[in-house]
Design a protein around this motif. Structure first.
Motif: not given
Length: 655
Positions: A230, A234, A255, A261-263, A265-266, A314, A316, A319
């Motif tokens: 993370e 960043s 990942c 999952f946030d990373i 997805l990005k 989940n 993410k 999605e």
């Protein structure tokens, strides 16, 4: 005159050839020889004669000059002109290896080794003295692996040392790579976030220097530290990064496997225009059922997921699936089916739809069916739908999607002439049987599957034979004969051992009932401690232990004398095993309570700590029995009471 001219010309040519031959010989220079005098000038009658004499004169003049120079040296042919040097290629920056040579052995032992030890210990004062006396050592290899002192300190947790060291170094010196192609950042990603922060604050370009093709971000993902991943993410400007195809694929998959999952997805949003990446990630998610459940779940959430399937999605990951699948469904049906069935590149490949069904990834399948239900009844090369595959591999969650699609009956046969009931009659892989404990409970689970699939087949199809001439019932009996034998043997062995323990407990507690602690009054025969509460506890728990152990003996005896038919494994035998284990556990627990209560009767209040210690120790056997037999007891209770909810879920699985 013309004839004389021709003779002179011939003589001169022969002399020239002999002279050239003598020059080419790599031997000592021959002695000088006299050349014949030049012929007298001839009258010029024509232009051709003038040209001829001019050529001969030039050759003679050249020959004389060559002859003079041959007295001193032999001329060798000149080397061809060299091309201008190419500009140096921008390769990895390597540290100096000055102290690694044998000539510098003493300096290596006096400078490099103490500096290495100081870095390992985090002793900045000792290192500072060495660097002050020998400044060039700061960017020089101090190990045979060509590690600099920054490489050494980056793999430790001595951040104070690293912070002072990088202030003395030039920015480009942080990019030095050791013999393995590692920068200090590549080693720091396995250490701690603060170490990485110190390096990137000094030189952010380290994020783009690879180790054998791997970016530091990929190394951080591989090491599995979420906080490190993370932080590096960043510090990465993903809009300006030009990652290779394999970089994107491996980073996304890693990942997802780590639960970031946030990373993921990005990153996927950044590279979503790459269709090959999209297909690969969809295939990865199809083969990763755990990605939809997450990796850090509380016990309560796991229990909720067990009771209510589908309640722990989940969002993410779902999605990401919806983003990819939403683009694919815009294609033609033929192209979509080739993609999901694995027929687009190689017919032997397993499509991600059937891979998800094989692994029980019902959440992935649910997302596909929501956006494009036309693939629900598609068949693979063996004429199997996802529900046939779910039956083969015993994934009830995928099979239960049928209940949201209506009461469909299966009549189609596969390439071997089997319909879906034949597939339920076939024994699955051992890994799927081992989801419950013991052969008897495994046999019970197989019977539940067979009975359930029977409801999806018409009565006429239940008697149909396959290509081997076997009905589903005959195939079930044949395939599960060895499992029935193992189940019978396992039940009898378990019942025998438990019955021995129950008999010992019953014997002890029966004797204790007539050997009261403190004895009885000689006058009236009443217990001396009869009015104390500890005595009441002793008497009650002794009676409970005796009764439950006796009941346990009878239940285990019934297991030993059972008939062991197929239907006995469905309810009767598992129920008896459950009752026997529960009564045995109660008898052990009450026996230890009675044992501890007796000590409270024998010792006065001034020595109360003794019965307290004994009672605490008496709880150890109870804890051990519960811990060692919990999985078996849980499986028995779950199979007996919750099997009715194995199929026909209470809530909708698809919509």
């Amino acid at each position: 005159m013309a004839e004389t001219s021709r003779k002179s010309t011939t003589t001169d040519v022969e002399m020239e050839q002999k002279h050239q031959h003598s020059i080419q010989i790599s031997s000592p220079a021959p002695p000088p020889r006299q050349l014949p005098p030049p012929p007298p000038p001839l009258p010029l009658k024509s232009r051709n004669h003038r040209n001829l004499w001019g050529i001969i004169g030039e050759r003679k003049s050249n020959n004389q000059q060559k002859d003079k120079s041959s007295h001193h040296s032999i001329k060798m042919p000149k080397a061809p002109p060299q091309a201008p040097p190419l500009p140096p290629k921008s390769g990895p920056k390597k540290p100096s290896i000055l102290y690694l040579s044998e000539e510098q052995r003493d300096n290596y032992l006096n400078i490099c080794v103490p500096l290495y030890n100081a870095a390992i210990k985090g002793d900045w004062h000792a290192a500072e003295e060495i660097i002050t006396d020998c400044p060039e050592v700061i960017n020089t290899s101090i190990t045979k692996r060509q590690d600099t002192v920054l490489h050494i300190i980056s793999s430790t947790k001595h951040t104070h040392f690293a912070e002072k060291l990088v202030k003395l170094m030039a920015v480009e010196d942080l990019e030095l790579q050791n013999g393995l192609g590692e920068t200090a950042l590549c080693l720091a990603v396995a250490s701690n976030v603060k170490m990485v922060h110190i390096l990137l604050r000094r030189n952010s370009g380290l994020l783009r220097i690879r180790k054998n093709g791997d970016l530091p971000f990929m190394l951080a993902v591989r090491y599995g530290d979420k906080h490190m991943v993370e932080y590096i993410y960043s510090k990465t400007n993903i809009d300006t990064e030009k990652w290779y195809y394999m970089d994107q694929k491996r980073i996304l998959e890693s990942c997802l496997s780590l639960g970031l999952f946030d990373i993921a997805l990005k990153i996927f949003t950044h590279c979503k225009d790459d269709h090959k990446i999209e297909t690969d990630i969809l295939g990865y998610l199809a083969n990763s059922p755990s990605a939809f459940d997450g990796t850090t779940q509380s016990v309560i959430r796991r229990l909720l997921h067990t009771i209510l399937p589908g309640s722990n999605d989940n969002s993410k990951v779902a999605e990401i699936v919806r983003l990819i699948w939403g683009k694919i469904v815009k294609q033609k049906y033929e192209d979509i089916w080739k993609l999901v069935s694995g027929q687009s590149s190689n017919e032997k490949d397993e499509g991600f739809l059937f891979a998800a069904a094989r692994l029980g990834n019902y959440k992935f399948i649910r997302e596909l069916l929501k956006l494009y239900p036309d693939i629900t009844w598609g068949k693979d090369g063996n004429k199997h739908t996802i529900f046939h595959i779910a039956v083969i591999h015993r994934h009830e969650n995928v099979y239960n999607l049928l209940y949201d699609l209506g009461s469909k009956k299966f009549a189609m046969k596969d390439n071997d002439g089997n319909h879906i009931l034949h597939l339920a009659a076939t024994k699955p892989a051992q890994s799927r049987l081992n989801i419950v404990s013991g052969a008897a409970l495994q046999m019970q689970r197989e019977l539940l599957w067979f009975k359930e699939v029977q409801t999806r087949v018409s009565p006429a199809d239940r008697r149909q034979v396959n290509n081997e001439g076997k009905t589903p019932q005959e195939l079930f009996t044949e395939q599960h004969a060895d499992l029935m034998e193992k189940g019978e043997s396992w039940m009898k062995e378990t019942a025998s051992q438990c019955m021995i323990v129950a008999a010992l407990i019953a014997t002890i507690m029966f004797a204790a009932a007539f050997t009261l602690p403190g004895g009885t009054n000689d006058d009236n025969g009443k217990p001396i401690f009869g009015k104390r509460r500890a005595f009441i506890v002793f008497a009650v728990t002794d009676a409970i232990s005796l009764c439950t152990s006796s009941a346990s003996i009878l239940v285990f005896l019934a297991i030993l004398t059972a008939r062991y038919t197929e239907n006995d494994f469905l309810v009767s035998i598992p129920m008896k095993l459950m009752v026997g284990l529960v009564t045995l556990f109660i008898s052990i627990t009450t026996m230890m309570i009675a044992y501890g209560a007796s000590f409270f009767l024998l010792y006065p209040k001034s020595m109360k700590w003794i019965p307290v210690i004994v009672t605490v120790l008496a709880g150890l056997p109870v804890i051990l029995f519960a811990g060692l037999q919990f999985r078996l007891l849980f499986d028995v209770i779950n199979s007996t009471f919750n099997s009715r909810h194995l199929f026909r879920p209470k809530r909708h699985m698809l919509y």
